[in-house]
Design a protein around this motif. Structure first.
Motif, PDB file in Angstrom:
ATOM      1  N   PHE A  70       0.806  -1.219   0.000  1.00 59.73           N
ATOM      2  CA  PHE A  70       0.000   0.000   0.000  1.00 59.73           C
ATOM      3  C   PHE A  70       0.840   1.271   0.000  1.00 59.73           C
ATOM      4  N   ASP A  71       2.166   1.133  -0.063  1.00 63.92           N
ATOM      5  CA  ASP A  71       3.077   2.277  -0.172  1.00 63.92           C
ATOM      6  C   ASP A  71       2.897   3.272   0.979  1.00 63.92           C
ATOM      7  N   VAL A  72       2.713   2.759   2.189  1.00 64.42           N
ATOM      8  CA  VAL A  72       2.607   3.622   3.370  1.00 64.42           C
ATOM      9  C   VAL A  72       3.997   4.113   3.750  1.00 64.42           C
ATOM     10  N   GLN A  73       4.119   5.423   4.012  1.00 64.40           N
ATOM     11  CA  GLN A  73       5.437   6.003   4.279  1.00 64.40           C
ATOM     12  C   GLN A  73       5.484   6.868   5.532  1.00 64.40           C
ATOM     13  N   ASP A  74       4.356   7.097   6.193  1.00 63.39           N
ATOM     14  CA  ASP A  74       4.359   7.979   7.362  1.00 63.39           C
ATOM     15  C   ASP A  74       4.072   7.182   8.620  1.00 63.39           C
ATOM     16  N   LEU A  75       4.471   7.748   9.768  1.00 60.63           N
ATOM     17  CA  LEU A  75       4.352   7.051  11.037  1.00 60.63           C
ATOM     18  C   LEU A  75       2.898   6.806  11.432  1.00 60.63           C
ATOM     19  N   THR A  76       2.001   7.732  11.069  1.00 52.72           N
ATOM     20  CA  THR A  76       0.591   7.523  11.384  1.00 52.72           C
ATOM     21  C   THR A  76       0.057   6.302  10.651  1.00 52.72           C
ATOM     22  N   GLY A  77       0.451   6.149   9.379  1.00 50.97           N
ATOM     23  CA  GLY A  77       0.049   4.964   8.623  1.00 50.97           C
ATOM     24  C   GLY A  77       0.600   3.694   9.236  1.00 50.97           C
ATOM     25  N   TYR A  78       1.866   3.738   9.666  1.00 54.20           N
ATOM     26  CA  TYR A  78       2.451   2.576  10.340  1.00 54.20           C
ATOM     27  C   TYR A  78       1.623   2.203  11.574  1.00 54.20           C
ATOM     28  N   ALA A  79       1.195   3.224  12.323  1.00 53.95           N
ATOM     29  CA  ALA A  79       0.472   2.975  13.565  1.00 53.95           C
ATOM     30  C   ALA A  79      -0.825   2.218  13.303  1.00 53.95           C
ATOM     31  N   TRP A  80      -1.569   2.637  12.268  1.00 55.77           N
ATOM     32  CA  TRP A  80      -2.847   1.989  12.010  1.00 55.77           C
ATOM     33  C   TRP A  80      -2.663   0.568  11.485  1.00 55.77           C
ATOM     34  N   ALA A  97      -1.141  -1.089  20.975  1.00 58.66           N
ATOM     35  CA  ALA A  97      -1.035   0.368  20.863  1.00 58.66           C
ATOM     36  C   ALA A  97       0.409   0.830  21.034  1.00 58.66           C
ATOM     37  N   ALA A  98       1.117   0.258  22.023  1.00 61.91           N
ATOM     38  CA  ALA A  98       2.515   0.641  22.251  1.00 61.91           C
ATOM     39  C   ALA A  98       3.386   0.286  21.058  1.00 61.91           C
ATOM     40  N   THR A  99       3.197  -0.903  20.503  1.00 58.59           N
ATOM     41  CA  THR A  99       3.984  -1.324  19.344  1.00 58.59           C
ATOM     42  C   THR A  99       3.655  -0.476  18.127  1.00 58.59           C
ATOM     43  N   ALA A 100       2.388  -0.141  17.970  1.00 63.05           N
ATOM     44  CA  ALA A 100       1.993   0.692  16.843  1.00 63.05           C
ATOM     45  C   ALA A 100       2.643   2.066  16.910  1.00 63.05           C
ATOM     46  N   ALA A 101       2.738   2.613  18.104  1.00 67.11           N
ATOM     47  CA  ALA A 101       3.257   3.966  18.253  1.00 67.11           C
ATOM     48  C   ALA A 101       4.762   4.052  18.043  1.00 67.11           C
ATOM     49  N   CYS A 102       5.512   3.092  18.563  1.00 68.96           N
ATOM     50  CA  CYS A 102       6.967   3.226  18.604  1.00 68.96           C
ATOM     51  C   CYS A 102       7.726   2.049  18.016  1.00 68.96           C
ATOM     52  N   GLY A 103       7.025   1.047  17.513  1.00 73.72           N
ATOM     53  CA  GLY A 103       7.721  -0.155  17.089  1.00 73.72           C
ATOM     54  C   GLY A 103       7.949  -1.061  18.290  1.00 73.72           C
ATOM     55  N   PRO A 104       8.485  -2.246  18.055  1.00 73.80           N
ATOM     56  CA  PRO A 104       8.685  -3.188  19.162  1.00 73.80           C
ATOM     57  C   PRO A 104       9.786  -2.733  20.120  1.00 73.80           C
ATOM     58  N   ILE A 105       9.447  -2.669  21.393  1.00 75.23           N
ATOM     59  CA  ILE A 105      10.411  -2.339  22.446  1.00 75.23           C
ATOM     60  C   ILE A 105      10.409  -3.499  23.426  1.00 75.23           C
ATOM     61  N   GLY A 106      11.480  -4.266  23.441  1.00 71.43           N
ATOM     62  CA  GLY A 106      11.522  -5.489  24.220  1.00 71.43           C
ATOM     63  C   GLY A 106      11.884  -5.290  25.674  1.00 71.43           C
ATOM     64  N   PHE A 107      11.653  -6.320  26.459  1.00 67.99           N
ATOM     65  CA  PHE A 107      12.088  -6.471  27.844  1.00 67.99           C
ATOM     66  C   PHE A 107      11.316  -5.635  28.853  1.00 67.99           C
ATOM     67  N   VAL A 108      10.583  -4.604  28.427  1.00 68.57           N
ATOM     68  CA  VAL A 108       9.847  -3.796  29.407  1.00 68.57           C
ATOM     69  C   VAL A 108       8.797  -4.652  30.107  1.00 68.57           C
ATOM     70  N   GLY A 109       7.970  -5.350  29.305  1.00 66.37           N
ATOM     71  CA  GLY A 109       6.924  -6.171  29.891  1.00 66.37           C
ATOM     72  C   GLY A 109       7.452  -7.358  30.660  1.00 66.37           C
ATOM     73  N   LEU A 110       8.680  -7.764  30.401  1.00 63.99           N
ATOM     74  CA  LEU A 110       9.275  -8.898  31.112  1.00 63.99           C
ATOM     75  C   LEU A 110       9.870  -8.473  32.448  1.00 63.99           C
ATOM     76  N   VAL A 111      10.618  -7.379  32.456  1.00 63.27           N
ATOM     77  CA  VAL A 111      11.397  -6.987  33.630  1.00 63.27           C
ATOM     78  C   VAL A 111      10.568  -6.205  34.637  1.00 63.27           C
ATOM     79  N   VAL A 112       9.724  -5.287  34.157  1.00 65.79           N
ATOM     80  CA  VAL A 112       9.029  -4.353  35.047  1.00 65.79           C
ATOM     81  C   VAL A 112       8.162  -5.056  36.096  1.00 65.79           C
ATOM     82  N   PRO A 113       7.364  -6.078  35.744  1.00 63.99           N
ATOM     83  CA  PRO A 113       6.545  -6.713  36.790  1.00 63.99           C
ATOM     84  C   PRO A 113       7.353  -7.296  37.940  1.00 63.99           C
ATOM     85  N   HIS A 114       8.563  -7.786  37.660  1.00 67.77           N
ATOM     86  CA  HIS A 114       9.400  -8.329  38.735  1.00 67.77           C
ATOM     87  C   HIS A 114       9.840  -7.206  39.679  1.00 67.77           C
ATOM     88  N   VAL A 115      10.181  -6.069  39.120  1.00 66.27           N
ATOM     89  CA  VAL A 115      10.554  -4.922  39.967  1.00 66.27           C
ATOM     90  C   VAL A 115       9.349  -4.475  40.785  1.00 66.27           C
TER      91      VAL A 115
END
Length: 348
Positions: free
Chosen positions: A126-136, A264-282
């Motif tokens: 679909f030739d999407v090139q902007d971050l808003t398009g990536y988010a949806w 929603a988090a992945t849509a906004a910023c791309g995949p960010i690892g380890f937050v969901g794994l580490v934070v609950p233990h803290v």
């Protein structure tokens, strides 16, 4: 010879397991730390701005260079980092609670793999090139992948913890293979995908935040609805049912919350690892095992962690910067190894 019968020893509060150590005071402390981290985020960058100037232009924008930098560049990325950190932290707590697996991560639902595949299709077809398009595209892909994992990993009694993990692993592997097949054949898609997949809050405007905010709000509501029921679900479905709880209904609510928050988090910023794994233990270290406290603590700590990682990324390679996803990988990798080495924690 007389015999003495041992008398029962009265347990003192210090001897009893502390099931509820969280407190409003702790949440207030975390909130203050978040505000301070936000101010530091507004001040630190390729052009440092003093905190006094930041506070002044924050409430009295005057059109100066400092005011433009704060309002147009740093406020959007700080707000987005906070929202993403809160979402991933709470999603991780929900995922570990519902699967009863301390090494579970929101990515196990296939959300990140589904989002990545959808973004690649959006770029290539679909030739999407902007971050808003990536988010949806990311939101749609995340939702469809999580729904597929949910359907495969559910039985008549509702989502099964072990089946969800296995289904998520299988679906994620399939989607990542399809993603690689597309980007190998499409150089343009590869270039655009690399920009999104690195996981970054820079370059995003407030429009991206407003796009994903409704999904985050609904996810937070579902998480709040799951908090008290998670305590009973830790005892097993049979015990929870005998106490009047509907395990299937509450599992569905919790998994939907994970889907919305992580998607929603992945849509906004791309995949960010380890937050969901580490934070609950803290969070459990400070709040105990009561999920009515673990969930809000995880949200605050997750926001603090992602904002802090974004600030660190701007400092360590100045005048350039490292993306949040890279910083989190550098920090989260050793922590993950530590958790795996503690084999007594991986029992389901």
């Amino acid at each position: 010879m007389t015999s003495t019968v041992p008398q029962p020893v009265a347990s003192t509060p210090a001897q009893l397991p502390q099931l509820r150590r969280g407190s409003v005071r702790g949440l207030v402390v975390l909130a203050v730390l978040l505000v301070l981290a936000g101010l530091v985020s507004l001040a630190v960058g390729s052009r440092p701005i003093s905190l006094g100037t930041v506070i002044d232009v924050l409430f009295h924008p005057d059109g100066s260079d400092a005011s433009t930098i704060v309002h147009d560049l740093r406020i959007p990325r700080t707000v987005l980092a906070l929202a993403v950190g809160i979402s991933l932290g709470i999603a991780g707590a929900l995922m570990q609670g519902h699967t009863r697996n301390p090494l579970a991560d929101p990515g196990l639902l296939g959300v990140e793999a589904g989002a990545a595949f959808a973004v690649v299709i959006g770029i290539s077809v679909f030739d999407v090139q902007d971050l808003t398009g990536y988010a949806w595209f990311s939101l749609v892909g995340a939702g469809l992948a999580a729904a597929a994992v949910f359907a495969i990993g559910s039985t008549r009694g509702g989502p099964d913890p072990i089946s969800l993990v296995l289904a998520g692993t299988a679906v994620s592997a399939l989607l990542m293979a399809l993603t690689q097949a597309v980007i190998i054949r499409d150089v343009k898609a590869l270039d655009e995908y690399r920009f999104w997949a690195v996981g970054s809050v820079s370059g995003r405007g407030m429009d991206v935040f407003w796009d994903v905010l409704p999904f985050i709000v609904v996810g937070l509501i579902l998480a709040a609805m799951s908090a008290s029921s998670l305590n009973l679900l830790q005892l097993g479905d049979d015990v929870a049912s005998s106490l009047g709880l509907s395990p299937m209904r509450h599992k569905v609510i919790g998994v939907l919350g994970v889907m919305l928050l992580t998607g929603a988090a992945t849509a906004a910023c791309g995949p960010i690892g380890f937050v969901g794994l580490v934070v609950p233990h803290v969070a459990r270290h400070f709040a105990g095992v009561d999920y009515r406290w673990v969930i809000p603590y995880s949200g605050f700590i997750g926001g603090l962690l992602v904002v802090g990682a974004d600030v660190i990324g701007r400092v360590v390679v100045r005048p350039g910067e490292l993306q949040v996803g890279i910083v989190m990988a550098l920090v989260g990798g050793p922590v993950f190894i530590y958790l795996v080495r503690r084999t007594r924690m991986v029992r389901i």
